[in-house]
Design an enzyme around this catalytic site. Structure first.
Site, PDB file in Angstrom:
ATOM      1  N   CYS A 102       1.700  -6.135   9.758  1.00 22.89           N
ATOM      2  CA  CYS A 102       2.871  -6.016   8.893  1.00 22.89           C
ATOM      3  C   CYS A 102       4.113  -6.689   9.459  1.00 22.89           C
ATOM      4  CB  CYS A 102       3.150  -4.542   8.607  1.00 22.89           C
ATOM      5  SG  CYS A 102       1.702  -3.677   7.992  1.00 22.89           S
TER       6      CYS A 102
ATOM      7  N   LYS B 170      10.815  -0.688   0.731  1.00 28.16           N
ATOM      8  CA  LYS B 170       9.404  -0.408   0.437  1.00 28.16           C
ATOM      9  C   LYS B 170       9.257   0.790  -0.497  1.00 28.16           C
ATOM     10  CE  LYS B 170       7.404  -2.270   4.744  1.00 28.16           C
ATOM     11  NZ  LYS B 170       8.642  -2.616   5.471  1.00 28.16           N
TER      12      LYS B 170
END
Length: 420
Positions: free
Chosen positions: A166, A338
């Protein structure tokens, strides 16, 4: 050796909140969630049956049918985002020295959809022997988006992909930044792409208990810094940034969006998938970014956090922010986008960097959505400003953007308001 200044002159994005960077920014600013039931396959047997899918993407608007079939979806997203970024930059592709233009375009996973399809076909037709598409490997490998961008535009500068889960696209941005600073390129396309909303992608993360199972409330499932958080929400898409040597951008009259002034990298050296509970690697990566920029922590206005809505990760990042910024931590805005886009894995850093750039241009901080009164975690200090549920206007000169990846990989980029 004199280090060159590095500016950003163009951005492009394909996300669950829009098919352009501007559309994505507007929906992030308005607190829109991209989460919904999965449509790509029948997820009824899975623990998690929702994700943040890209909506309305038609590859035939970018490629002819024959070319589209040679690309995994993650590569299609990468090329679409790059096209927008190059157009946004105003770079004249007829006159630019393509020997001086490079690409670092990253992915944490790459063509998992292609892998599933090809291996699945093999095992369902195993009696016929090994039969694979000749484009199987070139569609699947995680560096191919960078290669395709280079081939499509004729860019002959540094060209590769970074893979750090990520943190991949932030590492890619850092590498592109360094290539320009060290006079190894005049222009770099940097970014990341991911398309892992597949049976293996969802099933694998489910088996790790990494993603939310809040099937009754997809849009409210990603809730960073809330006590009831139960994992991240899978997202997909791509973000692309055009990085340029300052003198090169000025010489061609480019519209400069912001400057990248520093970056940091570190490792947790702790666990395969979990971030350090005390945020030790996160502390180091932010400190190194500030040091590389010769910047005091008090100059930062916004921290765009990794903020995935996982039980351990959110706490560690908060502790790290408090350690790095001290009393100034209470003057910052913290934003976890997010909560709206879902987790774009290897593309997360690029998309969140683009949101940070828009924050600087518009002097507004997007919200961290899905926090509700009574859902406070006793291990989190709510005197910090998490920008809960509603965007906040403020002067934004500096945005620090964090990404942390499985394996303990940490990467941080500092974006600053451009000053001639």
């Amino acid at each position: 050796m004199e280090l060159k200044r590095v500016v950003v002159t163009g951005v492009g994005a394909i996300t669950p909140l829009g098919l352009t960077a501007t559309e994505t920014w507007q929906n992030v600013l308005n607190g829109v969630s991209g989460a919904a039931p999965i449509t790509y396959f029948d997820a009824s047997a899975f623990k998690t049956q929702f994700a943040c899918e890209v909506k309305g993407f038609d590859p035939l608007q970018y490629f002819d049918r024959k070319e589209a079939r040679k690309m995994d979806l993650y590569t299609q997203y990468a090329l679409a985002a790059t096209k927008e970024a190059l157009e946004h930059s105003g770079l004249d592709l007829e006159t630019v020295d393509k020997d001086e233009v490079g690409v670092v375009f990253s992915a944490g996973i790459g063509g998992i959809n292609t892998f599933e399809q090809e291996v699945g076909y093999y095992y369902t037709h195993i009696e016929q022997g090994p039969r694979f598409n000749p484009f199987f490997i070139p569609k699947m490998i995680s560096d191919i988006a960078a290669g395709r961008i280079s081939i499509q535009y004729g860019f002959r500068g540094p060209n590769y992909s970074t893979a750090s889960a990520c943190a991949s696209s932030n590492h890619g941005i850092i590498q592109a930044f360094n290539h320009i600073r060290l006079s190894e390129a005049k222009v770099m396309v940097a970014g990341g792409s991911e398309a892992a909303i597949t049976p293996a992608g969802m099933g694998g993360f489910n088996s790790m208990t990494a993603i939310s199972t809040r099937n009754d409330d997809p849009q409210g499932a990603s809730r960073p810094f809330s006590k009831s958080r139960d994992g991240f929400v899978m997202g997909e898409g791509a973000g692309a940034l055009i990085l340029e040597e300052y003198e090169h951008a000025v010489a061609r009259g480019a519209n400069i969006l912001c400057e990248i002034v520093g970056a940091g990298m570190s490792a947790d050296a702790f666990h395969l998938t979990a971030t350090h509970p005390e945020g030790l690697g996160a502390v180091l990566v932010m400190q190194r970014a500030l040091k590389s920029a010769n910047m005091d922590a008090s100059e930062v206005d916004v921290v765009s956090v990794h903020g995935t809505s996982t039980p351990v990760g959110d706490i560690g990042e908060v502790k790290a922010i408090q350690q790095v910024f001290g009393e100034h931590a209470y003057k910052l805005n913290i934003t976890a986008t997010k909560s709206m886009t879902g987790h774009l894995l290897g593309a997360a850093g690029a998309v969140e960097g683009i949101v940070g750039i828009f924050s600087i241009l518009n002097n507004v901080v997007p919200p961290t959505i899905n926090f509700h009164e009574g859902d406070e975690d006793p291990e989190i200090d709510y005197n910090l400003n998490f920008t809960f549920n509603k965007a906040q206007e403020r002067k934004v000169n500096v945005v620090l953007s964090n990404t942390f990846g499985f394996g303990g990989h940490n990467a941080c980029v500092l974006f600053k308001r451009f000053e001639a």
